[in-house]
Design an enzyme around this catalytic site. Structure first.
Site, mmCIF file in Angstrom:
data_model
loop_
_atom_site.group_PDB
_atom_site.id
_atom_site.type_symbol
_atom_site.label_atom_id
_atom_site.label_comp_id
_atom_site.label_asym_id
_atom_site.label_seq_id
_atom_site.Cartn_x
_atom_site.Cartn_y
_atom_site.Cartn_z
ATOM 1 N N LYS A 39 0.846 -1.198 0.000
ATOM 2 C CA LYS A 39 0.000 0.000 0.000
ATOM 3 C C LYS A 39 0.885 1.254 0.000
ATOM 4 O O LYS A 39 0.636 2.199 -0.740
ATOM 5 C CB LYS A 39 -0.915 0.005 1.236
ATOM 6 C CG LYS A 39 -2.084 -0.946 1.112
ATOM 7 C CD LYS A 39 -2.821 -1.148 2.427
ATOM 8 C CE LYS A 39 -3.920 -2.196 2.225
ATOM 9 N NZ LYS A 39 -4.582 -2.617 3.453
ATOM 10 N N GLN A 54 -5.157 -1.428 9.517
ATOM 11 C CA GLN A 54 -5.019 -2.751 8.882
ATOM 12 C C GLN A 54 -5.647 -3.834 9.757
ATOM 13 O O GLN A 54 -5.330 -3.936 10.946
ATOM 14 C CB GLN A 54 -3.515 -3.032 8.641
ATOM 15 C CG GLN A 54 -3.237 -4.347 7.941
ATOM 16 C CD GLN A 54 -3.783 -4.395 6.508
ATOM 17 O OE1 GLN A 54 -3.636 -3.451 5.752
ATOM 18 N NE2 GLN A 54 -4.431 -5.492 6.159
ATOM 19 N N ASP A 77 -11.552 2.769 3.794
ATOM 20 C CA ASP A 77 -11.975 1.378 3.624
ATOM 21 C C ASP A 77 -13.478 1.269 3.373
ATOM 22 O O ASP A 77 -13.962 0.218 2.967
ATOM 23 C CB ASP A 77 -11.628 0.568 4.885
ATOM 24 C CG ASP A 77 -10.383 -0.274 4.703
ATOM 25 O OD1 ASP A 77 -10.052 -0.587 3.550
ATOM 26 O OD2 ASP A 77 -9.761 -0.626 5.723
#
Ligand code: NAP
Length: 281
Positions: free
Chosen positions: A52, A96, A119
Protein backbone atom coordinates in the site's frame (compact mmCIF):
# COMPACT_ATOMS: atom_id res chain seq x y z
CA UNK A 1 -12.58 -15.95 -23.43
CA UNK A 2 -11.34 -12.62 -22.14
CA UNK A 3 -8.77 -13.03 -19.40
CA UNK A 4 -9.38 -10.01 -17.19
CA UNK A 5 -5.91 -8.72 -16.43
CA UNK A 6 -6.15 -7.09 -13.00
CA UNK A 7 -2.47 -6.17 -12.94
CA UNK A 8 -2.81 -4.22 -16.17
CA UNK A 9 -6.08 -2.58 -15.10
CA UNK A 10 -4.54 -1.59 -11.75
CA UNK A 11 -1.47 -0.13 -13.48
CA UNK A 12 -3.74 1.90 -15.78
CA UNK A 13 -5.77 3.12 -12.81
CA UNK A 14 -2.59 4.10 -10.92
CA UNK A 15 -1.48 6.03 -14.02
CA UNK A 16 -4.78 7.97 -14.06
CA UNK A 17 -4.54 8.61 -10.31
CA UNK A 18 -0.95 9.87 -10.62
CA UNK A 19 -2.12 12.41 -13.15
CA UNK A 20 -5.02 13.42 -10.93
CA UNK A 21 -2.72 13.85 -7.91
CA UNK A 22 -0.44 16.19 -9.87
CA UNK A 23 -3.49 18.23 -10.98
CA UNK A 24 -4.72 18.42 -7.38
CA UNK A 25 -1.26 19.51 -6.25
CA UNK A 26 -1.34 22.29 -8.81
CA UNK A 27 -4.83 23.39 -7.77
CA UNK A 28 -4.60 23.12 -3.96
CA UNK A 29 -0.85 23.28 -3.41
CA UNK A 30 -1.00 20.03 -1.41
CA UNK A 31 -1.45 16.32 -2.09
CA UNK A 32 -3.84 13.78 -0.55
CA UNK A 33 -2.38 11.92 2.43
CA UNK A 34 -2.96 8.31 3.46
CA UNK A 35 -2.12 7.11 6.96
CA UNK A 36 -2.11 3.40 7.72
CA UNK A 37 -2.07 2.06 11.27
CA UNK A 38 -0.43 -1.36 11.54
CA UNK A 39 -0.72 -3.28 14.79
CA UNK A 40 1.39 -6.36 15.50
CA UNK A 41 3.73 -8.32 13.29
CA UNK A 42 1.46 -10.59 11.23
CA UNK A 43 3.39 -11.21 8.02
CA UNK A 44 0.45 -10.90 5.54
CA UNK A 45 -0.56 -7.57 7.11
CA UNK A 46 3.04 -6.32 6.88
CA UNK A 47 3.19 -7.29 3.21
CA UNK A 48 -0.16 -5.60 2.43
CA UNK A 49 0.90 -2.42 4.21
CA UNK A 50 4.26 -2.35 2.44
CA UNK A 51 2.50 -2.71 -0.92
CA UNK A 52 0.00 0.00 0.00
CA UNK A 53 2.83 2.37 0.95
CA UNK A 54 4.75 1.61 -2.26
CA UNK A 55 1.68 2.19 -4.45
CA UNK A 56 0.74 5.39 -2.58
CA UNK A 57 4.23 6.78 -3.16
CA UNK A 58 4.10 5.74 -6.81
CA UNK A 59 1.04 7.90 -7.51
CA UNK A 60 2.42 10.82 -5.49
CA UNK A 61 0.29 10.59 -2.35
CA UNK A 62 1.73 11.56 1.01
CA UNK A 63 1.94 8.26 2.81
CA UNK A 64 2.61 7.38 6.43
CA UNK A 65 2.58 4.09 8.35
CA UNK A 66 2.16 4.15 12.12
CA UNK A 67 3.25 0.88 13.74
CA UNK A 68 2.27 -0.44 17.15
CA UNK A 69 3.24 -3.69 18.87
CA UNK A 70 0.58 -6.37 19.44
CA UNK A 71 0.41 -5.30 23.08
CA UNK A 72 -0.78 -1.75 22.35
CA UNK A 73 -3.94 -0.86 24.27
CA UNK A 74 -7.18 0.17 22.59
CA UNK A 75 -7.13 3.64 24.16
CA UNK A 76 -3.78 4.49 22.53
CA UNK A 77 -5.10 3.46 19.12
CA UNK A 78 -8.35 5.41 19.54
CA UNK A 79 -6.42 8.51 20.66
CA UNK A 80 -4.15 8.28 17.63
CA UNK A 81 -7.19 7.99 15.33
CA UNK A 82 -8.73 11.07 17.01
CA UNK A 83 -5.47 12.96 16.37
CA UNK A 84 -5.43 11.87 12.71
CA UNK A 85 -9.10 12.86 12.36
CA UNK A 86 -8.10 16.42 13.33
CA UNK A 87 -5.01 16.52 11.11
CA UNK A 88 -5.87 18.32 7.87
CA UNK A 89 -2.85 16.82 6.06
CA UNK A 90 -4.42 13.35 6.48
CA UNK A 91 -7.11 12.63 3.87
CA UNK A 92 -7.55 8.93 4.55
CA UNK A 93 -7.04 6.66 7.56
CA UNK A 94 -6.84 2.88 7.35
CA UNK A 95 -6.38 0.51 10.26
CA UNK A 96 -5.02 -2.75 8.88
CA UNK A 97 -7.16 -5.73 9.87
CA UNK A 98 -7.15 -8.19 11.58
CA UNK A 99 -6.61 -6.59 14.99
CA UNK A 100 -5.39 -8.29 18.17
CA UNK A 101 -8.30 -9.79 20.16
CA UNK A 102 -8.19 -7.18 22.95
CA UNK A 103 -8.97 -4.36 20.49
CA UNK A 104 -12.61 -3.91 19.50
CA UNK A 105 -12.67 -3.80 15.69
CA UNK A 106 -16.04 -2.05 15.47
CA UNK A 107 -14.96 0.65 17.94
CA UNK A 108 -11.88 1.30 15.82
CA UNK A 109 -13.88 1.43 12.58
CA UNK A 110 -16.38 3.86 14.08
CA UNK A 111 -13.62 6.07 15.56
CA UNK A 112 -12.47 7.10 12.06
CA UNK A 113 -14.48 10.08 10.79
CA UNK A 114 -16.57 8.89 7.80
CA UNK A 115 -14.89 11.47 5.54
CA UNK A 116 -11.48 9.81 6.10
CA UNK A 117 -12.72 6.21 6.10
CA UNK A 118 -10.90 4.98 2.98
CA UNK A 119 -11.97 1.38 3.62
CA UNK A 120 -15.67 2.31 3.50
CA UNK A 121 -16.38 0.27 6.63
CA UNK A 122 -17.89 3.04 8.80
CA UNK A 123 -21.66 2.50 9.29
CA UNK A 124 -22.25 5.99 7.84
CA UNK A 125 -20.51 5.00 4.60
CA UNK A 126 -22.25 1.62 4.55
CA UNK A 127 -25.60 3.43 4.93
CA UNK A 128 -24.74 6.04 2.31
CA UNK A 129 -23.76 3.34 -0.18
CA UNK A 130 -26.99 1.42 0.35
CA UNK A 131 -29.00 4.66 0.09
CA UNK A 132 -27.30 5.50 -3.19
CA UNK A 133 -25.49 8.57 -1.78
CA UNK A 134 -21.85 9.54 -2.18
CA UNK A 135 -19.65 7.38 0.06
CA UNK A 136 -16.35 5.55 0.35
CA UNK A 137 -16.83 2.06 -1.08
CA UNK A 138 -14.84 -0.94 0.22
CA UNK A 139 -11.80 -1.36 -2.02
CA UNK A 140 -12.17 -4.98 -3.17
CA UNK A 141 -15.78 -4.74 -4.42
CA UNK A 142 -14.96 -1.36 -5.96
CA UNK A 143 -12.11 -3.05 -7.85
CA UNK A 144 -14.46 -5.85 -9.00
CA UNK A 145 -16.98 -3.27 -10.15
CA UNK A 146 -14.38 -1.40 -12.23
CA UNK A 147 -13.23 -4.66 -13.85
CA UNK A 148 -16.81 -5.63 -14.73
CA UNK A 149 -17.47 -2.17 -16.21
CA UNK A 150 -14.40 -2.53 -18.44
CA UNK A 151 -15.94 -5.64 -19.99
CA UNK A 152 -19.55 -4.48 -20.01
CA UNK A 153 -20.08 -0.72 -19.66
CA UNK A 154 -23.89 -0.99 -19.65
CA UNK A 155 -25.01 -3.33 -16.89
CA UNK A 156 -28.64 -2.23 -16.84
CA UNK A 157 -31.03 -5.18 -16.68
CA UNK A 158 -28.28 -7.78 -16.32
CA UNK A 159 -28.78 -10.60 -13.87
CA UNK A 160 -25.96 -10.66 -11.31
CA UNK A 161 -25.31 -13.34 -8.71
CA UNK A 162 -23.05 -12.52 -5.77
CA UNK A 163 -21.79 -15.50 -3.78
CA UNK A 164 -21.00 -14.46 -0.20
CA UNK A 165 -22.63 -11.80 1.98
CA UNK A 166 -19.71 -10.39 3.99
CA UNK A 167 -19.61 -6.71 4.91
CA UNK A 168 -16.20 -6.58 3.23
CA UNK A 169 -17.19 -8.05 -0.13
CA UNK A 170 -20.62 -9.52 -0.87
CA UNK A 171 -22.89 -6.82 0.56
CA UNK A 172 -21.13 -3.76 -0.92
CA UNK A 173 -20.73 -5.63 -4.23
CA UNK A 174 -24.49 -6.14 -4.29
CA UNK A 175 -25.09 -2.42 -3.69
CA UNK A 176 -22.73 -1.42 -6.52
CA UNK A 177 -24.45 -3.77 -8.98
CA UNK A 178 -27.90 -2.58 -7.86
CA UNK A 179 -26.83 1.01 -8.49
CA UNK A 180 -26.04 -0.09 -12.06
CA UNK A 181 -29.61 -1.42 -12.41
CA UNK A 182 -28.63 -5.07 -12.31
CA UNK A 183 -31.10 -7.55 -10.87
CA UNK A 184 -29.00 -8.97 -8.06
CA UNK A 185 -29.26 -12.25 -6.18
CA UNK A 186 -27.07 -12.46 -3.08
CA UNK A 187 -26.28 -16.00 -1.99
CA UNK A 188 -24.58 -17.49 1.08
CA UNK A 189 -23.92 -20.71 2.96
CA UNK A 190 -27.63 -21.36 3.56
CA UNK A 191 -28.67 -20.82 -0.06
CA UNK A 192 -30.50 -23.80 -1.51
CA UNK A 193 -29.45 -24.74 -5.03
CA UNK A 194 -26.48 -22.39 -5.38
CA UNK A 195 -25.69 -23.95 -8.75
CA UNK A 196 -29.22 -23.19 -10.01
CA UNK A 197 -28.92 -19.56 -8.84
CA UNK A 198 -25.51 -19.15 -10.49
CA UNK A 199 -26.80 -20.55 -13.79
CA UNK A 200 -29.13 -17.53 -14.07
CA UNK A 201 -26.29 -15.00 -13.78
CA UNK A 202 -24.95 -12.85 -16.61
CA UNK A 203 -22.43 -11.75 -13.99
CA UNK A 204 -21.07 -13.91 -11.17
CA UNK A 205 -18.98 -12.53 -8.32
CA UNK A 206 -17.60 -15.23 -6.03
CA UNK A 207 -16.38 -14.05 -2.61
CA UNK A 208 -16.55 -17.16 -0.47
CA UNK A 209 -13.17 -18.54 0.56
CA UNK A 210 -13.72 -22.12 -0.70
CA UNK A 211 -11.15 -23.29 -3.27
CA UNK A 212 -12.64 -23.82 -6.74
CA UNK A 213 -16.23 -24.00 -5.48
CA UNK A 214 -17.72 -22.60 -8.69
CA UNK A 215 -17.65 -25.14 -11.51
CA UNK A 216 -18.13 -24.86 -15.27
CA UNK A 217 -21.63 -26.38 -15.16
CA UNK A 218 -22.71 -23.57 -12.74
CA UNK A 219 -21.98 -20.92 -15.36
CA UNK A 220 -24.29 -19.61 -18.06
CA UNK A 221 -22.54 -19.39 -21.42
CA UNK A 222 -20.87 -16.00 -21.90
CA UNK A 223 -21.21 -14.91 -18.27
CA UNK A 224 -18.68 -12.50 -16.77
CA UNK A 225 -17.06 -14.23 -13.78
CA UNK A 226 -15.17 -12.34 -11.08
CA UNK A 227 -13.21 -14.41 -8.58
CA UNK A 228 -12.48 -12.63 -5.29
CA UNK A 229 -11.30 -15.73 -3.42
CA UNK A 230 -7.73 -16.17 -2.27
CA UNK A 231 -7.21 -19.70 -0.99
CA UNK A 232 -3.94 -21.35 -0.04
CA UNK A 233 -3.91 -24.96 -1.23
CA UNK A 234 -1.31 -27.65 -1.85
CA UNK A 235 -1.14 -26.57 -5.49
CA UNK A 236 -0.64 -22.92 -4.53
CA UNK A 237 -3.01 -19.95 -4.35
CA UNK A 238 -6.35 -20.59 -6.06
CA UNK A 239 -9.62 -18.69 -6.22
CA UNK A 240 -13.22 -19.66 -5.51
CA UNK A 241 -13.71 -20.50 -9.19
CA UNK A 242 -12.37 -23.62 -10.97
CA UNK A 243 -10.40 -21.50 -13.41
CA UNK A 244 -9.51 -24.03 -16.14
CA UNK A 245 -13.00 -25.43 -16.68
CA UNK A 246 -14.87 -22.14 -16.17
CA UNK A 247 -12.59 -20.41 -18.70
CA UNK A 248 -14.14 -22.68 -21.36
CA UNK A 249 -17.66 -21.37 -20.69
CA UNK A 250 -17.32 -17.79 -19.45
CA UNK A 251 -17.12 -14.72 -21.66
CA UNK A 252 -14.61 -13.14 -19.28
CA UNK A 253 -12.87 -14.35 -16.12
CA UNK A 254 -10.41 -12.98 -13.56
CA UNK A 255 -7.38 -15.15 -12.75
CA UNK A 256 -6.14 -15.74 -9.19
CA UNK A 257 -3.63 -14.31 -8.56
CA UNK A 258 -3.49 -11.31 -10.89
CA UNK A 259 -7.22 -10.51 -11.10
CA UNK A 260 -9.09 -8.73 -8.33
CA UNK A 261 -6.13 -8.54 -5.91
CA UNK A 262 -4.09 -5.81 -7.68
CA UNK A 263 -7.22 -3.66 -8.08
CA UNK A 264 -7.84 -3.61 -4.32
CA UNK A 265 -4.79 -1.47 -3.52
CA UNK A 266 -5.32 0.79 -6.55
CA UNK A 267 -8.88 1.41 -5.29
CA UNK A 268 -7.54 2.33 -1.85
CA UNK A 269 -5.52 5.09 -3.54
CA UNK A 270 -8.61 6.12 -5.49
CA UNK A 271 -10.64 6.30 -2.26
CA UNK A 272 -7.94 8.45 -0.61
CA UNK A 273 -8.08 10.90 -3.51
CA UNK A 274 -11.91 10.97 -3.40
CA UNK A 275 -11.80 11.71 0.36
CA UNK A 276 -9.35 14.55 -0.30
CA UNK A 277 -11.56 16.01 -3.05
CA UNK A 278 -14.68 15.86 -0.86
CA UNK A 279 -12.79 17.57 1.97
CA UNK A 280 -11.87 20.47 -0.36
CA UNK A 281 -15.48 21.11 -1.40
P1 NAP B 1 -16.15 -14.20 4.75
O1 NAP B 1 -16.34 -13.00 5.59
O2 NAP B 1 -15.67 -15.47 5.36
O3 NAP B 1 -17.52 -14.49 3.98
C1 NAP B 1 -17.68 -15.61 3.19
C2 NAP B 1 -19.09 -15.66 2.67
O4 NAP B 1 -19.22 -16.84 1.89
C3 NAP B 1 -20.17 -15.71 3.76
O5 NAP B 1 -21.22 -14.85 3.45
C4 NAP B 1 -20.62 -17.17 3.73
O6 NAP B 1 -21.99 -17.38 4.03
C5 NAP B 1 -20.39 -17.52 2.27
N1 NAP B 1 -20.24 -18.98 2.12
C6 NAP B 1 -19.49 -19.82 2.85
N2 NAP B 1 -19.63 -21.08 2.39
C7 NAP B 1 -20.48 -21.02 1.35
C8 NAP B 1 -21.01 -21.98 0.47
N3 NAP B 1 -20.70 -23.28 0.57
N4 NAP B 1 -21.86 -21.57 -0.47
C9 NAP B 1 -22.19 -20.27 -0.60
N5 NAP B 1 -21.71 -19.30 0.20
C10 NAP B 1 -20.87 -19.68 1.17
O7 NAP B 1 -15.14 -13.93 3.54
P2 NAP B 1 -14.68 -12.56 2.81
O8 NAP B 1 -13.92 -11.72 3.76
O9 NAP B 1 -15.83 -11.97 2.06
O10 NAP B 1 -13.64 -13.17 1.76
C11 NAP B 1 -14.02 -14.09 0.77
C12 NAP B 1 -12.79 -14.53 -0.01
O11 NAP B 1 -12.23 -13.39 -0.65
C13 NAP B 1 -11.66 -15.12 0.82
O12 NAP B 1 -11.03 -16.13 0.09
C14 NAP B 1 -10.72 -13.95 1.02
O13 NAP B 1 -9.37 -14.35 1.23
C15 NAP B 1 -10.87 -13.26 -0.31
N6 NAP B 1 -10.54 -11.82 -0.31
C16 NAP B 1 -9.86 -11.35 -1.38
C17 NAP B 1 -9.55 -10.00 -1.46
C18 NAP B 1 -8.80 -9.49 -2.65
O14 NAP B 1 -8.25 -8.40 -2.61
N7 NAP B 1 -8.80 -10.24 -3.76
C19 NAP B 1 -9.94 -9.13 -0.44
C20 NAP B 1 -10.67 -9.63 0.61
C21 NAP B 1 -10.97 -10.98 0.68
P3 NAP B 1 -22.62 -17.08 5.49
O15 NAP B 1 -22.77 -15.60 5.57
O16 NAP B 1 -23.91 -17.79 5.47
O17 NAP B 1 -21.64 -17.62 6.49
Amino acid sequence: MILIDGKKAAAELRGELKLEVSELKEKFNKVPGLTVILIGDLTPSQIYVRNKEKSANEVGLKSEVIKYPDSVDEKTVLEKIAELNRDSSVSGILVQLPLPKHIDKQKVIEAIVPGKDVDGFHPMNVGNLSSGYESSVPCTPLGCYLLIKKIEPNLSGKKAVVIGRSNLNGKPMTQLLLKENCTVTITHSKTKDLKGECLKGDIIVAAVGIPELVKADWIKKDAIVIDVGINKTEKGIVGDVAFEEVSKVAKALTPVPGGVGPMTIACLLKNTIECFKRSQK
